[in-house]
Scaffold this active site. Sequence first.
Site, short mmCIF file in Angstrom:
data_model
loop_
_atom_site.label_atom_id
_atom_site.label_comp_id
_atom_site.label_asym_id
_atom_site.label_seq_id
_atom_site.Cartn_x
_atom_site.Cartn_y
_atom_site.Cartn_z
N SER A 1 -61.13 -23.21 26.76
CA SER A 1 -62.17 -23.77 25.89
C SER A 1 -62.49 -22.89 24.69
O SER A 1 -63.19 -23.35 23.78
CB SER A 1 -63.45 -24.02 26.70
N GLU B 1 -43.23 43.89 15.76
CA GLU B 1 -41.95 43.40 15.30
C GLU B 1 -41.32 44.19 14.15
O GLU B 1 -40.11 44.32 14.08
CB GLU B 1 -42.09 41.92 14.87
#
Length: 830
Positions: A497, A90
């Site tokens: 229950s 780059e």
Amino acid sequence: MSHLLRTSRLFAWLFLTGFSLATIVASGFYLYLRPGLPPVDQLLDIKLQTPLRVYSADDRLIAEFGEKRRAPVTIEQIPTIQLHAFLAAEDARFYEHFGVDFKGLMRAAIELVSTGEIQSGGSTITMQVAKNYFLSRDRTFIRKFNEILLALQIERELDKDRILELYLNKIYLGNRAYGIAAAAQVYYDKSVAELSLAQMAMLAGLPKAPSAYNPLADPARAKIRRNWILGRMRDLGYITPDAYELASAAPLTASFNAASTEVDADYVAEMARADMVRRFGDAAYTDGYSVQLTVDSEKQREATVALRKGLEEYDRRHGFRGPIGQVGEDELAPDNLDNLMANYPQVAELVPAVVTNVRDQDGEVDLHARGLGESVMAFSTMTWAKRYKTENLTGPEPEKPSDVVAPGDIVYVKPMVIMTPEQQTGENTEDSENEGERRVAEIPDVRRVALSQVPRVQGALISLDAKTGAIEALAGGYSFSQNKYNRATQAKRQPGSTFKPFLYLSALEQGMTPATIYNDAPIVFDDSELETTWRPQNSSGQFYGPTRLREALYRSRNLVSVRLLRDLGVQNTIDYLDQLQIPTEDMQKDLSLSLGSGLLTPMDLARGFAVIANGGYDVDPYLVSSITDVNDKKVFEAPEVILCDSNCERVQEEINEEDRNARVARRLADERSVYILHSMMRDVIRLGTGRRALALGRDDISGKTGTTNEQRDTWFGGFNHDIATTVWVGFDQPQPLGRREFGASTALPAWLDYMEVALEGQPSSLMARPNGIVNIRIDPETGKRARPGQEGAMFELFKEEDAPPLLPPQDESGGGSENSEDGGLSRQIF
């Protein structure tokens, strides 16, 4: 001569005029654009868009949320050779120019003219930082001029290493990977420091065109780009010719590697995501927060496995519902099978497969399974597949593979673990029902699978630290990918229950005892509020006469519970539930409440059982233990939980004054009543409906089963003093589970599998016996204090003030009256 002089002067004036005009235009642009340029120091405050990561209590990755994969690193963490690879690709003169490289621009122009494309690029790394952090990607002259101005400004205010670090953390490298660390993980499943030279060069080639030079999308073009970068590195002296030769000859090794989660906990992950969005909004996805949860990875893994196993076992008991699809034999061409399977999703571990051949004589079926390819299914894995008719009825047991499937059928299968010969000949202590899935001779190059189907039944499992409320494990259904509805926190169902312990705790608080006698006999209510005549029954359909409350609880006698609630008062009981912080907005305000007709989520019930488990202190379930930001600074930490018996408001005020991060959990129930209830609920395990939990081999387990009318909801909640876990099983749209299905057969097995792992290696944990409790021998038939030497007498626990009175002399000699003046509740029959 004069002509040449005049011409020279003319060109000089023209040059000066052009230069002046250019300077004026450039200065004008600068003066025009400069006020709108952002200050460079914003770079130091910019938060890179880093995803939200969710971890377990033991630092295992559970999930990652966010569109951009990013893992910021410092320049010191990046190998020098990797930096050189990016510079070569780059901006080779990065450490020499002042932000704009005119030589680089000229080189790019020459490359464009000579080759038709730009290899090295004309923008400097500093210009790319300016563009990536501050500017749009519009290809305009104004944007380019802004880019140059910002690059010059950045170079004046930041050092080169800081600029390069910003670039390497921001740059897009394809496949949602932003920054070099994320790219190393996505393409190579490695950290930056672990990459080879060839891999480093490959990553360095991506910024120019992440799609065109992507090794996954176009390997050939990516390799050309990689080798060009390696050549640049050699020419620039970054690597030796030998290193170049080795790296340029290296094969491509890139593959897609998403962030690998380590814990299957999608329901928990979604809860954490929703919590983070509530706290931070959309910034939760981008600001790099890390969330540590309270769940333990091993417990969470087992919670998921245990619930799925329990649902699958229920589903098998009720038969095979047939193929999920069918195709004609003309569609079974080998090159078409993958396309066929793409239309059917994988659900948890279950994968779709199409039957290609049925070999009755060999007892095998050939299939093509999604993601597995050619597979074989033995008949021994299909014997469970009686044809489903109703929840109470199945067809006959199959005798050969063709009784179950035919060519063209599409079914779900589960990949099998191939056992070694040693394992195959070892002792097998498990049920023989799944033997075909476990003990299969290994056939080379053939994948073995077992017939399965996606359960229609659903469930939830929640496990809480009883003292702090920390969620240690949570499973909200069979598969999050199948259905994102979290039944653990969202499904309001009748507890049946499993509600009874709260009713019995209320009775103990109001002076009743485990020895209080109630008559388990038929009862009929013609109540205008109930709009009909109500005849409650026990699940067995039988009646058992006078029954102590202890036995009534562990045998889950419904008629005793109805009479008990009638005596306690419905509104009084609702008020007590409010005291326990149990939601009552969906509770029935009639006697059916005694049988659990109200609505609670599994989390509500788990929290209520945790209150009982810890001795009666308030519990506030929580999932998030701590949150750290992208800089590893802790922005939230769950408060410490302090159990408090009295003056709790003052204790909280003192904590606030000391600026301590703590929450006071106040006492909600008398510790003596809770201790006695623990004892009664341990009998549910020892003597009652929860006996299957004895398989844990522990003495500290208390619990309660629950089954609603027509077996629409089934439950098991159990605990010791440290951990409380609740399991619910039922259909999303309530319907009967089947006549033979109860909490003990559907919910308890999943609870048992989970708790076996959760309690492994943990010492027995029982609630300490509080002061004010006495043990007294009683007559089990009457609940009275036993006579000296009476046969069959048993010890019972009482609060001191509720203990049955001493028998008068005439009672000891056989006289006395049932209705004597000093008779207490413990001797009355209701």
